[in-house]
Design a protein around this motif. Sequence first.
Motif, PDB file in Angstrom:
ATOM      1  N   GLN A 123       4.614  -5.770   0.327  1.00 30.06           N
ATOM      2  CA  GLN A 123       4.133  -5.310   2.177  1.00 30.06           C
ATOM      3  C   GLN A 123       5.312  -4.367   2.904  1.00 30.06           C
ATOM      4  O   GLN A 123       4.814  -3.533   2.889  1.00 30.06           O
ATOM      5  CB  GLN A 123       4.685  -6.809   2.586  1.00 30.06           C
ATOM      6  CG  GLN A 123       3.281  -7.274   2.610  1.00 30.06           C
ATOM      7  CD  GLN A 123       3.445  -8.583   3.323  1.00 30.06           C
ATOM      8  OE1 GLN A 123       3.431  -8.313   4.284  1.00 30.06           O
ATOM      9  NE2 GLN A 123       3.387 -10.055   2.818  1.00 30.06           N
ATOM     10  N   ASP A 124       6.556  -4.237   2.438  1.00 25.56           N
ATOM     11  CA  ASP A 124       7.429  -3.587   2.813  1.00 25.56           C
ATOM     12  C   ASP A 124       6.919  -1.727   1.694  1.00 25.56           C
ATOM     13  O   ASP A 124       7.268  -1.222   2.039  1.00 25.56           O
ATOM     14  CB  ASP A 124       8.531  -3.722   2.642  1.00 25.56           C
ATOM     15  CG  ASP A 124       9.724  -4.713   3.721  1.00 25.56           C
ATOM     16  OD1 ASP A 124       8.319  -4.996   4.248  1.00 25.56           O
ATOM     17  OD2 ASP A 124      10.354  -4.991   2.883  1.00 25.56           O
ATOM     18  N   LYS A 127       3.716  -0.524   3.499  1.00 28.51           N
ATOM     19  CA  LYS A 127       4.131   0.368   4.942  1.00 28.51           C
ATOM     20  C   LYS A 127       4.982   1.756   4.670  1.00 28.51           C
ATOM     21  O   LYS A 127       4.630   2.060   5.523  1.00 28.51           O
ATOM     22  CB  LYS A 127       4.947  -0.502   6.233  1.00 28.51           C
ATOM     23  CG  LYS A 127       4.677  -1.754   5.554  1.00 28.51           C
ATOM     24  CD  LYS A 127       5.731  -2.987   6.978  1.00 28.51           C
ATOM     25  CE  LYS A 127       4.766  -4.502   7.007  1.00 28.51           C
ATOM     26  NZ  LYS A 127       5.369  -4.890   7.596  1.00 28.51           N
ATOM     27  N   ASN A 130       2.943   4.369   3.792  1.00 30.19           N
ATOM     28  CA  ASN A 130       2.440   4.839   4.732  1.00 30.19           C
ATOM     29  C   ASN A 130       2.922   5.824   5.833  1.00 30.19           C
ATOM     30  O   ASN A 130       2.104   6.578   6.417  1.00 30.19           O
ATOM     31  CB  ASN A 130       2.260   3.680   5.593  1.00 30.19           C
ATOM     32  CG  ASN A 130       0.794   3.864   7.182  1.00 30.19           C
ATOM     33  OD1 ASN A 130       1.510   3.985   8.217  1.00 30.19           O
ATOM     34  ND2 ASN A 130      -0.731   4.350   6.884  1.00 30.19           N
ATOM     35  N   SER A 131       4.577   5.593   5.796  1.00 31.81           N
ATOM     36  CA  SER A 131       5.058   6.047   6.789  1.00 31.81           C
ATOM     37  C   SER A 131       5.010   7.462   5.863  1.00 31.81           C
ATOM     38  O   SER A 131       5.084   8.399   6.491  1.00 31.81           O
ATOM     39  CB  SER A 131       6.865   5.852   6.530  1.00 31.81           C
ATOM     40  OG  SER A 131       6.460   4.260   7.089  1.00 31.81           O
ATOM     41  N   LEU A 164      -2.433  -1.989   4.874  1.00 33.02           N
ATOM     42  CA  LEU A 164      -1.209  -0.997   5.408  1.00 33.02           C
ATOM     43  C   LEU A 164      -1.311   0.275   5.089  1.00 33.02           C
ATOM     44  O   LEU A 164      -0.753   0.979   6.017  1.00 33.02           O
ATOM     45  CB  LEU A 164       0.390  -1.852   4.479  1.00 33.02           C
ATOM     46  CG  LEU A 164      -0.194  -4.245   4.769  1.00 33.02           C
ATOM     47  CD1 LEU A 164       0.903  -5.012   4.511  1.00 33.02           C
ATOM     48  CD2 LEU A 164       0.324  -4.018   6.476  1.00 33.02           C
ATOM     49  N   GLU A 167      -3.321   2.611   7.215  1.00 33.56           N
ATOM     50  CA  GLU A 167      -3.737   2.378   9.161  1.00 33.56           C
ATOM     51  C   GLU A 167      -3.422   3.758   8.848  1.00 33.56           C
ATOM     52  O   GLU A 167      -2.296   4.727   8.972  1.00 33.56           O
ATOM     53  CB  GLU A 167      -2.387   1.762   9.153  1.00 33.56           C
ATOM     54  CG  GLU A 167      -2.303   1.208  10.593  1.00 33.56           C
ATOM     55  CD  GLU A 167      -0.962   0.241  10.927  1.00 33.56           C
ATOM     56  OE1 GLU A 167      -1.125  -0.521  12.672  1.00 33.56           O
ATOM     57  OE2 GLU A 167      -0.357  -0.237  10.025  1.00 33.56           O
TER      58      GLU A 167
END
Length: 401
Positions: A123-124, A127, A130-131, A164, A167
């Motif tokens: 999950q990290d 994310k 995504n960043s 994730l 997004e």
Amino acid sequence: MWQLSHPQDEQQIQLERRKKRKHPYSSPYGLFIQERASKQLPGPGQHFSFGAVKPWEDILAMLDEQEDRKLLLVVRHGQAISNYLGDTLGPDEWYAVEGTCQYDDQKGTIYNIFDADLTGLGQDQAKSLNSILVGGGWYAKMTADRPARFIISPLTRCLHTATLALEGVQSNATNVEEFVRETLGMDTCDARRSVSDPNANAKPSPQGPCSFDKGLASSYPQYKYRVYDARDDADRSFGLLGDSDHLWTKTEREQQKHQVRRAKKFLDILFEHAPEKVVVVVTHSGFTRSLLLAVQREPYRPQNAELVPVIVDKAARVVAAADAHHAAGDAEAEAEEAWLDAVLAGYEDIDLNEDDRPRKASSSSSSSSAGTQRPGSSSSSSHPCMLRRLVGRLAELWRGQ
């Protein structure tokens, strides 16, 4: 005066004929560092500018030069429970449990292997991607805000990754697509749950090899699940072949050639039904390599949550030299077999399994046209892709990189 040709001459003639056949899909060379997978470059991991060796402005200008040309941003899912267990247990213990529904570590933790979800690290990773894409502005740089379509594998780890990692990224449409799944068969982590919730009154696991509480529609209601009849997928658009999983089998594992053929079917659907020039595909390591092979790229293996860009061209038409005695369907089948032989030349022994560990065929195993029996495990041999990456990494260390 007629002379019989030497067998070696005949083989050379056949080889030249194969080389002259027009491939249905291709990819321009010299755009991304991932093209150099067999030359020990690059090492695994997300690369600067996502591997582009030319300015993205130039790549996007190329994208607009041809009508039947698309930019695919292929994303592998974040670390899944199956990835974690494969790394933690080692090959021997993992092979003993990868066809089961759960793993009990005897320390109070039970891991669900069936349709494996992301770990906390996975999950990290999603994310973090995504960043980079949104916060770092790289998605806008790679697409120049062109209309895009998202294609997502129906396995939980990909749906979770897409939720994730994408997004805040805008798309024209999002499709959950059966053909971009991981290697089919035997490993329960690669089996999918049904779209609908399981029927509590039915006999054990009618909608999959393992029991589960929620179907796809309940687990990820933000996505639409278009379901087709599994018996007839000839004229379909994006979607799933049945409410339950009709592709996974507990007795056979999908072979390399079959997965490359599946990648071609996906490209056929993509170019017929997706007008967007930019397509984000959230998928798996095995399918990523087969997709690259289908467009005549080297089978680069991405890490978890790594994005691999590729430009794909569709040929104007495929010319097949059909014998006068053959029907058109036979000619098309022969042309596809010749194409598969050509794209797989030198890569026939690639291990499609997600953990990419060595597997040796046991003396008792046998194969069929639909797949191959699960080989017996062995930790004594090394996979050539792993050796290439190791040699490349050692070379980098030697150069002080």
